[in-house]
Design a protein around this motif. Structure first.
Motif, PDB file in Angstrom:
ATOM      1  N   ALA A 125      62.831 -36.172   5.096  1.00 22.16           N
ATOM      2  CA  ALA A 125      64.046 -36.567   4.370  1.00 22.16           C
ATOM      3  C   ALA A 125      65.023 -35.410   4.483  1.00 22.16           C
ATOM      4  N   MET A 126      65.708 -35.324   5.625  1.00 21.21           N
ATOM      5  CA  MET A 126      66.352 -34.078   6.041  1.00 21.21           C
ATOM      6  C   MET A 126      67.386 -33.560   5.044  1.00 21.21           C
ATOM      7  N   SER A 127      68.411 -34.353   4.738  1.00 18.89           N
ATOM      8  CA  SER A 127      69.467 -33.844   3.868  1.00 18.89           C
ATOM      9  C   SER A 127      68.947 -33.583   2.462  1.00 18.89           C
ATOM     10  N   GLN A 128      68.101 -34.466   1.964  1.00 13.63           N
ATOM     11  CA  GLN A 128      67.532 -34.274   0.630  1.00 13.63           C
ATOM     12  C   GLN A 128      66.660 -33.029   0.604  1.00 13.63           C
ATOM     13  N   ALA A 129      65.844 -32.847   1.640  1.00 12.96           N
ATOM     14  CA  ALA A 129      64.919 -31.718   1.657  1.00 12.96           C
ATOM     15  C   ALA A 129      65.663 -30.390   1.728  1.00 12.96           C
ATOM     16  N   PHE A 130      66.636 -30.310   2.612  1.00 13.70           N
ATOM     17  CA  PHE A 130      67.340 -29.044   2.825  1.00 13.70           C
ATOM     18  C   PHE A 130      68.124 -28.635   1.576  1.00 13.70           C
ATOM     19  N   MET A 131      68.895 -29.553   1.031  1.00 11.52           N
ATOM     20  CA  MET A 131      69.730 -29.223  -0.123  1.00 11.52           C
ATOM     21  C   MET A 131      68.920 -29.203  -1.418  1.00 11.52           C
ATOM     22  N   GLY A 132      67.945 -30.114  -1.534  1.00  7.56           N
ATOM     23  CA  GLY A 132      67.161 -30.198  -2.763  1.00  7.56           C
ATOM     24  C   GLY A 132      66.328 -28.967  -3.020  1.00  7.56           C
ATOM     25  N   ALA A 133      65.771 -28.375  -1.962  1.00  5.24           N
ATOM     26  CA  ALA A 133      64.984 -27.154  -2.147  1.00  5.24           C
ATOM     27  C   ALA A 133      65.852 -26.031  -2.723  1.00  5.24           C
ATOM     28  N   GLY A 134      67.085 -25.952  -2.249  1.00  7.92           N
ATOM     29  CA  GLY A 134      68.000 -24.954  -2.808  1.00  7.92           C
ATOM     30  C   GLY A 134      68.353 -25.233  -4.258  1.00  7.92           C
ATOM     31  N   TYR A 135      68.580 -26.525  -4.579  1.00  2.41           N
ATOM     32  CA  TYR A 135      68.864 -26.895  -5.964  1.00  2.41           C
ATOM     33  C   TYR A 135      67.711 -26.507  -6.894  1.00  2.41           C
ATOM     34  N   ILE A 136      66.482 -26.826  -6.470  1.00  2.00           N
ATOM     35  CA  ILE A 136      65.316 -26.520  -7.311  1.00  2.00           C
ATOM     36  C   ILE A 136      65.192 -25.018  -7.535  1.00  2.00           C
ATOM     37  N   GLY A 137      65.419 -24.241  -6.478  1.00  2.00           N
ATOM     38  CA  GLY A 137      65.354 -22.791  -6.623  1.00  2.00           C
ATOM     39  C   GLY A 137      66.374 -22.271  -7.623  1.00  2.00           C
ATOM     40  N   GLN A 138      67.595 -22.795  -7.563  1.00  2.83           N
ATOM     41  CA  GLN A 138      68.624 -22.342  -8.505  1.00  2.83           C
ATOM     42  C   GLN A 138      68.308 -22.767  -9.935  1.00  2.83           C
ATOM     43  N   ILE A 139      67.834 -24.005 -10.096  1.00  9.76           N
ATOM     44  CA  ILE A 139      67.515 -24.505 -11.441  1.00  9.76           C
ATOM     45  C   ILE A 139      66.373 -23.697 -12.056  1.00  9.76           C
ATOM     46  N   PHE A 140      65.319 -23.471 -11.285  1.00 11.84           N
ATOM     47  CA  PHE A 140      64.177 -22.713 -11.801  1.00 11.84           C
ATOM     48  C   PHE A 140      64.560 -21.266 -12.100  1.00 11.84           C
ATOM     49  N   GLN A 141      65.396 -20.679 -11.257  1.00  8.43           N
ATOM     50  CA  GLN A 141      65.814 -19.303 -11.503  1.00  8.43           C
ATOM     51  C   GLN A 141      66.577 -19.203 -12.823  1.00  8.43           C
ATOM     52  N   ARG A 142      67.453 -20.170 -13.080  1.00  8.46           N
ATOM     53  CA  ARG A 142      68.204 -20.162 -14.332  1.00  8.46           C
ATOM     54  C   ARG A 142      67.281 -20.316 -15.536  1.00  8.46           C
ATOM     55  N   GLU A 143      66.309 -21.234 -15.423  1.00  7.98           N
ATOM     56  CA  GLU A 143      65.393 -21.452 -16.547  1.00  7.98           C
ATOM     57  C   GLU A 143      64.508 -20.235 -16.804  1.00  7.98           C
ATOM     58  N   LEU A 144      64.065 -19.592 -15.741  1.00 12.13           N
ATOM     59  CA  LEU A 144      63.211 -18.414 -15.903  1.00 12.13           C
ATOM     60  C   LEU A 144      63.991 -17.247 -16.490  1.00 12.13           C
ATOM     61  N   LEU A 145      65.240 -17.096 -16.098  1.00 13.47           N
ATOM     62  CA  LEU A 145      66.068 -16.032 -16.669  1.00 13.47           C
ATOM     63  C   LEU A 145      66.296 -16.257 -18.156  1.00 13.47           C
ATOM     64  N   ASN A 146      66.566 -17.508 -18.503  1.00 21.60           N
ATOM     65  CA  ASN A 146      66.764 -17.818 -19.928  1.00 21.60           C
ATOM     66  C   ASN A 146      65.486 -17.586 -20.732  1.00 21.60           C
ATOM     67  N   TYR A 147      64.358 -17.928 -20.147  1.00 24.70           N
ATOM     68  CA  TYR A 147      63.088 -17.802 -20.865  1.00 24.70           C
ATOM     69  C   TYR A 147      62.728 -16.336 -21.101  1.00 24.70           C
ATOM     70  N   THR A 148      63.036 -15.493 -20.130  1.00 27.07           N
ATOM     71  CA  THR A 148      62.690 -14.082 -20.255  1.00 27.07           C
ATOM     72  C   THR A 148      63.764 -13.279 -20.980  1.00 27.07           C
ATOM     73  N   GLY A 149      64.842 -13.972 -21.406  1.00 27.22           N
ATOM     74  CA  GLY A 149      65.867 -13.291 -22.188  1.00 27.22           C
ATOM     75  C   GLY A 149      66.981 -12.700 -21.370  1.00 27.22           C
ATOM     76  N   GLN A 150      66.999 -12.901 -20.065  1.00 29.50           N
ATOM     77  CA  GLN A 150      68.097 -12.425 -19.230  1.00 29.50           C
ATOM     78  C   GLN A 150      69.128 -13.528 -19.140  1.00 29.50           C
ATOM     79  N   THR A 151      70.364 -13.221 -19.498  1.00 32.42           N
ATOM     80  CA  THR A 151      71.382 -14.274 -19.556  1.00 32.42           C
ATOM     81  C   THR A 151      71.982 -14.584 -18.201  1.00 32.42           C
ATOM     82  N   ASP A 152      72.042 -13.626 -17.314  1.00 35.44           N
ATOM     83  CA  ASP A 152      72.727 -13.860 -16.046  1.00 35.44           C
ATOM     84  C   ASP A 152      72.200 -12.897 -15.005  1.00 35.44           C
ATOM     85  N   ALA A 153      71.667 -13.456 -13.912  1.00 38.17           N
ATOM     86  CA  ALA A 153      71.161 -12.603 -12.839  1.00 38.17           C
ATOM     87  C   ALA A 153      72.287 -11.873 -12.134  1.00 38.17           C
ATOM     88  N   ALA A 154      73.497 -12.485 -12.171  1.00 34.60           N
ATOM     89  CA  ALA A 154      74.622 -11.858 -11.481  1.00 34.60           C
ATOM     90  C   ALA A 154      75.154 -10.642 -12.213  1.00 34.60           C
TER      91      ALA A 154
END
Length: 372
Positions: A125-154
């Motif tokens: 599922a080419m377009s879904q796979a390529f873009m979706g993997a990036g979306y999941i990485g960004q979503i999980f990174q945001r949730e993990l930062l919030n959970y550990t108390g870091q508000t913004d990785a940037a």
């Protein structure tokens, strides 16, 4: 004055011929309704309703939080998947993404051990796979930062990137796709209508009848161009008002009158190309075979399917000789950005020049075919 009367009456004859051609009428109806509405409303470019399987070996609050962070419309609600069914589910193509949260993930994260989450992707599922993997990485990174108390990785980076989408703030792929479908259909119809009209007269013998009348090749050609041009312009206007603006709800910022004028200018060039191809062919099937290697590059390499800047430089220069390249640029500029004549005049001049060249070549070939 007599020449203008001849051109007008010959054009009216083209309308009568088209009225009795049920196949072309059905094709016109399909091209400016179903062929625009269905791709624009259904073929979504990007991640939409992607299926997700979730293997939770940690059974912690954090793993549940990660599962709940994948929300519609990008993702379907993640389905719990036992670890021993992982390979079978991927082999069957049951999920586009299968996420595996390992045991002790939350504890290891809080202890600073940097645990990993495995995201398995069905890349068929080419377009879904390529873009979706990036979306999941960004979503999980945001949730993990919030959970550990870091508000913004940037916050720890030297610069902050701020992205803004102009003219289509929600990045709706159907907006652009609807306009490109209209542009493609105009290209196909401009070549097909004029070419088949000329070949139909030749096959039915009516072209020989015209030759015994006090008519010139210029009059016959101009009649076919203006009549078919009017049909396509009217169909384009109705399609923009009814299908694009009303049915699809796509806002058009620019001047409709300017776009229809540009469409007429583009049709002048494309219909001349259709007549040229018809003079090379001896039958309608031959015309169809000749049209394929001409129409397909015009559709694929004009900048509508892929950006012109991503093509090799020599191909970009070659495609500047195609009227479809300038028409795609003009369509996006006028309908989406509301560009006036003062902005788009270089493409307008290029389109006019190409149209005159195509018309002169087609007229010379048409005169030669009538004399032979």
């Amino acid at each position: 004055m007599h020449k203008l009367t001849h051109i007008l009456r010959l054009g009216l004859k083209e309308f009568i011929s088209l009225r009795h051609d049920n196949v072309l009428l059905l094709f016109l109806l399909y091209a400016f309704t179903v062929a625009i509405y269905m791709p624009a409303s259904s073929s979504i470019i990007g991640v939409h309703n992607a299926s997700v399987g979730f293997i939770d070996e940690d059974h912690s609050a954090l793993s549940r939080k990660l599962s709940e962070s994948l929300l519609p419309p990008e993702f379907k609600a993640p389905e719990a998947l036992p670890y021993d069914q992982f390979d079978q589910a991927m082999d069957k193509g049951q999920y586009t993404f299968v996420i595996n949260v390992p045991a002790n993930f939350q504890a290891d994260l809080l202890a600073g051990r940097e645990p990993s989450v495995q995201v398995n992707v069905d890349a068929t599922a080419m377009s879904q796979a390529f873009m979706g993997a990036g979306y999941i990485g960004q979503i999980f990174q945001r949730e993990l930062l919030n959970y550990t108390g870091q508000t913004d990785a940037a916050a720890n980076t030297p610069a902050r990137i701020s992205s803004r989408a102009l003219f289509n703030s929600n990045l709706e792929g159907g907006w652009f796709l609807a306009i490109i479908q209209i542009v493609n259909n105009i290209t196909i119809l401009a070549i097909v209508l004029t070419g088949t009209a000329l070949l139909r007269e030749r096959e039915h013998g009516t072209l020989d009848h015209l030759l015994v009348l006090p008519l010139t090749a210029l009059e016959i050609m101009l009649a076919k161009i203006w009549s078919n041009m009017l049909v396509v312009v009217v169909c384009t206007w109705i399609s923009l008002e009814v299908i694009v603006k009303w049915a699809l709800g796509i806002p058009l910022a620019g001047s409709m009158a300017l776009f229809l004028m540009v469409t007429a200018l583009y049709l002048f060039a494309s219909t001349a190309l259709g007549i040229f191809l018809a003079t090379l062919a001896r039958s309608t099937p031959q015309f169809g075979l000749l049209a394929i290697p001409v129409v397909i590059p015009m559709l694929l390499l004009s900048g509508g399917s892929t950006p012109l800047d991503s093509m090799p430089e020599w191909l970009q220069w070659v495609m500047q000789c195609s009227p479809s390249t300038h028409f795609v640029s003009l369509s996006a500029a006028i309908l989406f950005r509301g560009a006036p004549v003062e902005v788009v005049w270089p493409d307008l001049l290029a389109l006019l020049a190409i149209g005159l060249v195509f018309f002169a070549i087609a007229l010379g070939r048409f005169r030669k075919s009538l004399a032979s």
